[in-house]
Enzyme design. Structure first.
Site, short mmCIF file in Angstrom:
data_model
loop_
_atom_site.label_atom_id
_atom_site.label_comp_id
_atom_site.label_asym_id
_atom_site.label_seq_id
_atom_site.Cartn_x
_atom_site.Cartn_y
_atom_site.Cartn_z
N LYS A 183 75.49 96.03 -116.85
CA LYS A 183 74.57 97.12 -117.21
C LYS A 183 73.14 96.58 -117.32
O LYS A 183 72.20 97.15 -116.80
CB LYS A 183 75.03 97.77 -118.52
CG LYS A 183 74.15 98.89 -118.96
CD LYS A 183 74.68 99.62 -120.16
CE LYS A 183 73.64 100.65 -120.59
NZ LYS A 183 74.02 101.36 -121.80
N GLU A 189 77.12 85.07 -118.75
CA GLU A 189 78.39 84.75 -118.08
C GLU A 189 78.42 85.35 -116.67
O GLU A 189 78.78 84.69 -115.70
CB GLU A 189 79.58 85.31 -118.88
CG GLU A 189 79.81 84.68 -120.22
CD GLU A 189 79.06 85.39 -121.34
OE1 GLU A 189 77.98 85.96 -121.10
OE2 GLU A 189 79.56 85.34 -122.48
N GLY A 242 78.42 100.43 -122.14
CA GLY A 242 79.25 99.49 -121.38
C GLY A 242 80.73 99.80 -121.46
O GLY A 242 81.44 99.88 -120.45
N ARG A 243 81.22 100.03 -122.68
CA ARG A 243 82.67 100.25 -122.85
C ARG A 243 83.08 101.68 -122.47
O ARG A 243 84.25 102.03 -122.57
CB ARG A 243 83.08 99.89 -124.27
CG ARG A 243 82.32 100.63 -125.34
CD ARG A 243 82.51 100.01 -126.72
NE ARG A 243 81.64 100.60 -127.73
CZ ARG A 243 80.40 100.22 -127.97
NH1 ARG A 243 79.84 99.27 -127.28
NH2 ARG A 243 79.69 100.82 -128.93
N GLU A 328 84.48 97.44 -130.76
CA GLU A 328 83.03 97.37 -130.53
C GLU A 328 82.37 98.69 -130.95
O GLU A 328 81.22 98.71 -131.37
CB GLU A 328 82.73 97.05 -129.05
CG GLU A 328 81.32 96.52 -128.84
CD GLU A 328 81.12 95.88 -127.46
OE1 GLU A 328 81.21 94.66 -127.34
OE2 GLU A 328 80.87 96.64 -126.51
N HIS A 359 110.40 90.99 -128.60
CA HIS A 359 111.04 89.69 -128.79
C HIS A 359 110.06 88.65 -129.32
O HIS A 359 110.33 87.45 -129.26
CB HIS A 359 111.65 89.23 -127.47
CG HIS A 359 112.70 90.20 -126.99
ND1 HIS A 359 114.02 90.12 -127.38
CD2 HIS A 359 112.59 91.32 -126.23
CE1 HIS A 359 114.69 91.12 -126.82
NE2 HIS A 359 113.84 91.87 -126.14
N LYS A 469 75.27 85.36 -129.22
CA LYS A 469 74.69 85.14 -127.89
C LYS A 469 73.36 84.40 -128.02
O LYS A 469 73.10 83.45 -127.29
CB LYS A 469 74.37 86.49 -127.21
CG LYS A 469 75.53 87.24 -126.64
CD LYS A 469 74.97 88.42 -125.83
CE LYS A 469 75.92 89.56 -125.76
NZ LYS A 469 75.40 90.75 -125.14
O1 F6P Z 1 78.24 91.47 -125.54
C1 F6P Z 1 78.79 92.74 -125.51
C2 F6P Z 1 78.34 93.54 -124.33
O2 F6P Z 1 77.00 93.91 -124.48
C3 F6P Z 1 79.24 94.74 -124.13
O3 F6P Z 1 78.87 95.81 -124.90
C4 F6P Z 1 79.10 94.95 -122.67
O4 F6P Z 1 80.13 95.77 -122.17
C5 F6P Z 1 79.15 93.54 -122.16
O5 F6P Z 1 78.44 92.79 -123.13
C6 F6P Z 1 78.57 93.31 -120.82
O6 F6P Z 1 77.24 93.69 -120.76
P1 F6P Z 1 76.52 93.92 -119.37
O7 F6P Z 1 77.24 95.01 -118.66
O8 F6P Z 1 75.12 94.26 -119.68
O9 F6P Z 1 76.62 92.63 -118.58
#
Ligand code: F6P
Length: 495
Positions: A183, A189, A242-243, A328, A359, A469
């Site tokens: 987003k 990452e 995002g979620r 979240e 199990h 972060k």
């Molecule tokens: O660190 C959490 C977060 O901001 C989530 O809310 C989001 O889905 C994810 O990181 C990834 O963010 P982005 O889509 O901006 O890479």
């Protein structure tokens, strides 16, 4: 001020007694919506409890806040913006719906272009993204893409290079489409993984690796700056969290792998759940009833966790998806006015896959000292084609576990006795198809929303993820104001 006293004073009548007292309990507490049968009768919800929650919903203006969400008010108060995920499926402010439609048209056109080989051969889709930019598409592809696989799809989220290297071993760089989903288009990452995929393509002789990239983002300028041609940038609105974003261009790998019709059916199923949530009275409203049960357990019975178990391999990623969606969204400590919330907020969501979990962790569910509301999610139509009755076994296990949790068993030996009276709900899907899955995911979104409104918290921000972060970024630059323990760990790893 919301008054919880009536809810807190609800009697803790045992489940078996509740069934004995009300011959209509099952029909009152179960309902069918969009191909899903919801059975809340094995929770401790009663008509009195529902009435008390309806009163709380009036005091917290659930109806008004629900309408505000659907009509584009800035319900995400801390970020001062609307939430637009329902607009992605056609339910929302007309302007937002039109914008989402235009973005979908762009997405579809790019899919058509890829299918007609405009980007060269594509057999592998390598999607990099994390959190909401990975969990949703991963769930969709895993749940719906088992048969009739058009493409080999890998979704890589972890910055641990092992995850990418595993994919490099099996993908052909010349036939790989890199999908960068973020987003913000700044997430460390994702950007590091994307760079490494470009390097891998380059090392393997792909002439124009950036020409094989599709970007899914609400920050299109950042994607073009990074090197993606504007024609392959699929934007979505800032108001789509995002979620909550799998309905937007973040769902691109699913739409490409499963086909556009399947993606549209997913949106239609979600829209059906949206209308149910928006228009039904609360006592026959699946997301509201589920949230009432959630709140009964967290606020009155002090349950700290809840555990969804997917009794279907196709839905094995659902618990992880729900962890982000629920924790979240509602793992918050202050109200929308910024005051301490003063009561527990989201339960810790954990769970797993049945029958495996039986199990491993069900011992604690049946005899442990914690009260854990369990949720069984199962599908009537089998996903396998084996004749030996696997699916019947699977479903019967789910149903029997719910029955056993409630019934319990008393024998002379305490170690072999079961207290019973342990709550569960069951969500039984007719099929695991795009439409029903869309409705199921939308159900969970609205359940989270109702929890948030009744707790008076903002379900749509996530500032809690920022501090860690920031500190990791400082540490990467060799700085950071850390404690002795953290400094020692950094020194041990890097000297
Ligand atoms: O660190 C959490 C977060 O901001 C989530 O809310 C989001 O889905 C994810 O990181 C990834 O963010 P982005 O889509 O901006 O890479």
């Amino acid at each position: 001020m919301a008054d919880w006293s009536k809810i807190e004073a609800l009697p803790a009548t045992k489940l078996e007694q509740l069934f004995a007292d009300d011959a209509d309990r099952l029909s009152r507490l179960s309902l069918g919506v969009a191909g899903i049968h919801f059975d809340f009768s094995k929770t401790h919800l009663t008509m009195d409890a529902i009435t008390a929650f309806e009163q709380l919903a009036r005091e917290t203006d659930l109806a008004g806040r629900r309408e505000a969400m659907f009509t584009g008010s800035h319900v995400n108060v801390t970020e001062d913006r609307p939430v637009e995920h329902t607009a992605e499926r056609g339910e929302g402010l007309p302007d937002s719906v039109a914008r989402a439609g235009a973005y979908h048209a762009r997405m579809r056109a790019l899919i058509d272009a890829i299918e007609s080989d405009a980007l060269g051969p594509v057999r592998h889709i390598l999607h990099v993204g994390i959190g909401g930019s990975a969990l949703g598409p991963h769930l969709l592809v895993d749940a719906l893409g088992r048969e009739d696989k058009r493409y080999d799809v890998a979704i890589v989220s972890n910055v641990d290079g092992i995850a990418l290297e595993d994919v490099f071993e099996r993908f052909d760089p010349a036939a790989t489409l890199l999908v960068v989903a973020s987003k913000t288009f700044t997430t460390t990452e994702t950007m590091m993984n994307a760079e490494s995929v470009i390097a891998w393509m380059t090392e393997h002789g792909v002439e124009d690796p950036y020409g094989r990239v599709v970007a899914l983002t609400a920050s299109p300028d950042k994607a073009t700056e990074w090197g993606v041609d504007e024609t392959r940038v699929l934007p979505f609105s800032e108001g789509v969290g995002g979620r909550y974003s799998l309905w937007s261009s973040i769902g691109f790998p699913a739409a490409l792998a499963l086909g556009w019709d399947a993606f549209e059916q997913l949106l239609d199923g979600a829209a059906e759940m949206d209308r149910h949530f928006r228009l039904s009275a609360l006592h026959e409203n699946a997301p509201a009833l589920a949230a009432f049960a959630d709140l009964y357990y967290t606020q009155v019975r002090h349950a700290e966790t809840r555990a969804p178990f997917a009794y279907d391999e196709r839905l094995r990623l659902l618990p992880s998806y729900l962890q982000q969606l629920e924790m979240e969204s509602n793992g918050k400590g202050v109200t929308i006015e910024g005051k301490p919330v003063g009561r527990p907020t989201a339960a810790i969501t954990w769970g797993g896959v049945g029958t495996d979990a039986q199990h491993a962790v069900f011992q604690l569910l049946h005899q442990g000292t914690h009260l854990i509301p369990v949720e069984f999610i199962a599908v009537i139509e089998a996903g396998d084609t084996l004749d030996e009755g696997h699916h019947k076994q699977l479903l019967l296990n789910a149903f029997a576990q719910g029955g056993a949790l409630m019934k319990g068993k008393q024998v002379d030996d305490p170690a072999r006795s079961y207290s019973g009276d342990r709550p569960s709900s069951t969500l039984l899907l007719d099929q695991c198809d795009p439409r029903t899955l869309g409705a199921l995911i939308a159900f969970y979104e609205h359940r989270v929303f109702v929890n948030g409104v009744l707790l008076n918290i903002n379900s749509f921000d996530q500032f809690g993820v920022e501090l860690g972060k920031e500190m990791a970024k400082e540490a990467a630059k060799g700085g950071g104001d850390f404690d002795p323990s953290t400094n020692d760990l950094i020194k041990r790893a890097f000297g």
